[in-house]
Design a protein around this motif. Sequence first.
Motif, short mmCIF file in Angstrom:
data_model
loop_
_atom_site.label_atom_id
_atom_site.label_comp_id
_atom_site.label_asym_id
_atom_site.label_seq_id
_atom_site.Cartn_x
_atom_site.Cartn_y
_atom_site.Cartn_z
N LYS A 13 0.83 -1.20 0.00
CA LYS A 13 0.00 0.00 0.00
C LYS A 13 0.87 1.25 0.00
CE LYS A 13 -4.17 -2.00 1.85
NZ LYS A 13 -5.39 -1.77 2.64
N LEU A 14 0.51 2.18 -0.87
CA LEU A 14 1.16 3.48 -0.94
C LEU A 14 0.15 4.51 -0.42
CD1 LEU A 14 2.75 3.25 -4.51
CD2 LEU A 14 3.91 2.94 -2.31
N ILE A 15 0.47 5.12 0.70
CA ILE A 15 -0.49 6.00 1.37
C ILE A 15 0.09 7.40 1.46
CG2 ILE A 15 -1.82 6.38 3.47
CD1 ILE A 15 -1.44 3.30 3.96
N SER A 16 -0.50 8.33 0.74
CA SER A 16 -0.03 9.72 0.74
C SER A 16 -0.69 10.51 1.87
CB SER A 16 -0.35 10.39 -0.60
OG SER A 16 0.32 9.77 -1.66
N LEU A 17 0.12 11.20 2.64
CA LEU A 17 -0.39 12.17 3.62
C LEU A 17 -0.29 13.54 2.96
CD1 LEU A 17 1.31 10.91 6.92
CD2 LEU A 17 -0.95 10.33 6.01
N ILE A 49 3.68 12.62 12.82
CA ILE A 49 2.80 11.57 12.31
C ILE A 49 2.25 10.74 13.45
CG2 ILE A 49 2.71 9.44 10.94
CD1 ILE A 49 4.70 10.75 9.01
N GLU A 50 3.11 10.39 14.41
CA GLU A 50 2.66 9.59 15.54
C GLU A 50 1.65 10.36 16.39
OE1 GLU A 50 4.51 6.84 19.16
OE2 GLU A 50 5.85 7.97 17.83
N HIS A 51 1.90 11.65 16.60
CA HIS A 51 1.01 12.47 17.43
C HIS A 51 -0.37 12.63 16.79
CE1 HIS A 51 0.01 15.67 20.36
NE2 HIS A 51 -0.62 16.23 19.32
N ASN A 52 -0.40 12.87 15.48
CA ASN A 52 -1.66 13.17 14.82
C ASN A 52 -2.37 11.97 14.22
OD1 ASN A 52 -1.83 16.39 14.56
ND2 ASN A 52 0.32 15.78 14.30
N PHE A 53 -1.60 10.97 13.78
CA PHE A 53 -2.21 9.84 13.09
C PHE A 53 -2.05 8.51 13.82
CE2 PHE A 53 -0.51 12.76 9.69
CZ PHE A 53 -1.73 13.40 9.47
N LYS A 54 -1.41 8.54 15.00
CA LYS A 54 -1.25 7.34 15.83
C LYS A 54 -0.53 6.22 15.09
CE LYS A 54 -3.76 9.89 18.45
NZ LYS A 54 -3.05 10.86 19.34
N TYR A 182 -3.89 4.96 -1.43
CA TYR A 182 -4.80 5.65 -0.53
C TYR A 182 -4.20 7.02 -0.24
CZ TYR A 182 -7.73 6.44 3.66
OH TYR A 182 -8.60 6.94 4.57
N HIS A 183 -5.06 7.99 0.05
CA HIS A 183 -4.54 9.28 0.48
C HIS A 183 -5.32 9.76 1.70
CE1 HIS A 183 -7.35 10.26 -2.97
NE2 HIS A 183 -8.00 10.74 -1.93
N HIS A 184 -4.66 10.50 2.55
CA HIS A 184 -5.25 10.98 3.80
C HIS A 184 -5.01 12.49 3.92
CE1 HIS A 184 -6.26 11.09 8.11
NE2 HIS A 184 -5.25 11.93 8.20
N PRO A 185 -6.08 13.26 4.12
CA PRO A 185 -7.48 12.84 4.17
C PRO A 185 -8.08 12.76 2.78
CG PRO A 185 -7.33 15.18 4.59
CD PRO A 185 -5.91 14.69 4.45
N THR A 186 -9.26 12.12 2.67
CA THR A 186 -9.99 12.13 1.41
C THR A 186 -10.68 13.49 1.29
OG1 THR A 186 -12.00 11.25 2.43
CG2 THR A 186 -10.41 9.65 1.59
N ARG A 187 -11.16 13.78 0.10
CA ARG A 187 -11.81 15.08 -0.12
C ARG A 187 -13.00 15.30 0.81
NH1 ARG A 187 -10.07 17.32 -5.02
NH2 ARG A 187 -8.99 15.85 -6.40
N HIS A 220 -6.01 3.79 9.59
CA HIS A 220 -5.52 2.54 10.18
C HIS A 220 -6.17 1.33 9.51
CE1 HIS A 220 -3.40 3.83 14.09
NE2 HIS A 220 -3.51 4.88 13.30
N HIS A 221 -7.44 1.47 9.15
CA HIS A 221 -8.13 0.36 8.49
C HIS A 221 -7.47 0.07 7.14
CE1 HIS A 221 -11.35 -2.30 7.24
NE2 HIS A 221 -11.45 -1.61 6.11
N GLU A 222 -7.07 1.12 6.43
CA GLU A 222 -6.42 0.93 5.14
C GLU A 222 -5.09 0.20 5.28
OE1 GLU A 222 -7.24 1.45 1.98
OE2 GLU A 222 -9.25 1.98 2.65
#
Length: 225
Positions: A13-17, A49-54, A182-187, A220-222
């Motif tokens: 998985k490639l997840i863009s913040l 990232i840890e503080h905001n996205f756990k 996946y990207h975070h957040p979605t629109r 996290h689910h992604e």
Amino acid sequence: IILSINKHTKKIKLISLLRDTYVTIPDWGRDKLTHAFSYGGFSLLSKTIEHNFKLKIDKFVAVNFAAFSEIVNAMGGVDIELTEREAEILNLGNQAKTYHLDGTKALDYARIRKIGDDWGRTSRQRNVLKALAEKAKGMNKFDYPKILDKVLSRASTNMSEGEFLGYLASAPSYLKYEIEEYHHPTRSECRGVNVPVPNSKYYMQAIEVLDPKQTVLDLHHEIYG
């Protein structure tokens, strides 16, 4: 981009913040996510990232623009399907089709700002990584160490050569995995806002997450399923 390899589901998985996400940067206050790296490198970015996205990110690879181009060239360039407008911006033509991009053009493609927004820009960045993975499938595995030498000589990382070699040894298997994005957040999970520039009287545009807790759960689910 967060890279996640799941050996059980056989998925990468490639997840863009999104860089403009308005977050809390430890010891700095509220600011855009992108500024965390410039303020304190990977150490501060990982804490942010840890503080905001756990999420705890232990390993990283960072490249500047020159290194990005050199690594793409070391792979022999990439083939990417461009829209008509993307091809025009890159001065490659005016047709929507697959073009072969060298390192310079691949960088220009990943950085296009004349069309779309950050969702589109992060999608193009992921397209380059997917194209590199596709290119690697057709390469002789004995060429991988040469590419590794190029990466290590031009990248900033806290991974050892031994760790990279471990991934290279598993590359033939990993390259068969399905790649998901996946990207975070979605629109739908955010809105555009004007926020104050730290230590300034000016304002800047940022992305504010509407429901941080739910958005983190979705992220996290992604990753973990």
